[in-house]
Enzyme design. Sequence first.
Site: not given
Ligand code: GLP
Length: 243
Positions: A67, A135, A137, A142
């Site tokens: 993404d 959440n 995702h 989402e």
């Molecule tokens: C973002 C990314 C996800 C990731 C999530 C959690 O929203 N798009 O790919 O898994 O954050 O991130 P973190 O590892 O910093 O908690």
Amino acid sequence: MKLIVTESYEQSCLKAAEMIGDVIRQNPKAKLGLATGSTPEPIYKNLVKMYEQGGLDFSQVSTVNLDEYWGIDPEHPQSYRYFMNHHLFDHVNIRKEATFVATGKGTPEQAADELEEKVFENGAPAIQLLGIGANGHIAFNEAGPSLRAKSHVETLTESTIQANSRFFDSPEQVPTQAITMGMGDILAAGSIVLVATGASKKEAVQGLLLDDVITTENPSTFLKLHPNTTVIIDRELAQLAGV
Ligand code: GLP
């Protein structure tokens, strides 16, 4: 789904890096599906170390990222392109032109179509690395009443904007839209490895690991449909989540 519980988050990241390293050693031309967020940072550090020690060759590897924020310059320190260059691509012998992170060219829909094409160009990724949002995702798919199969434009939820605002000066600066692989794109990978750590991931991980329910309210639960998914969590999170 395979669950690996490690002694520490550091061990989780080492394990995930070893799995990616194995894929590259088995097929030096492997295509990798990569992730951003704070969780995978040490995974990339380990991969760079393996490269520096002569154990890994990225010269024929290609990559596609899950993404990217929409409306953010690739040079912006919070763009996912910047993240990937900074944490991995600039430190290994990968050809930059063989790496793909969605760009801000054209309309958001055009950017999503381009990502969809890149996911399947020369075949889907051999391995897809994933983090997980609080959440549930994955990528920027989402939680909500429905999910999308293909790459698309996603409007970020308030909770994701809040969670990601720690990387920006204020929540107002967090882009509100993103280009993301869809659920079908992620599930097309040959194997999937998801790493989670920290108390904020407790509920998401419970939904993923405690039963066989699949729900759009926790997008990660769709990984239960994939025959080769490995979830790696540390003991602390495993105990907290009761798994
Ligand atoms: C973002 C990314 C996800 C990731 C999530 C959690 O929203 N798009 O790919 O898994 O954050 O991130 P973190 O590892 O910093 O908690």
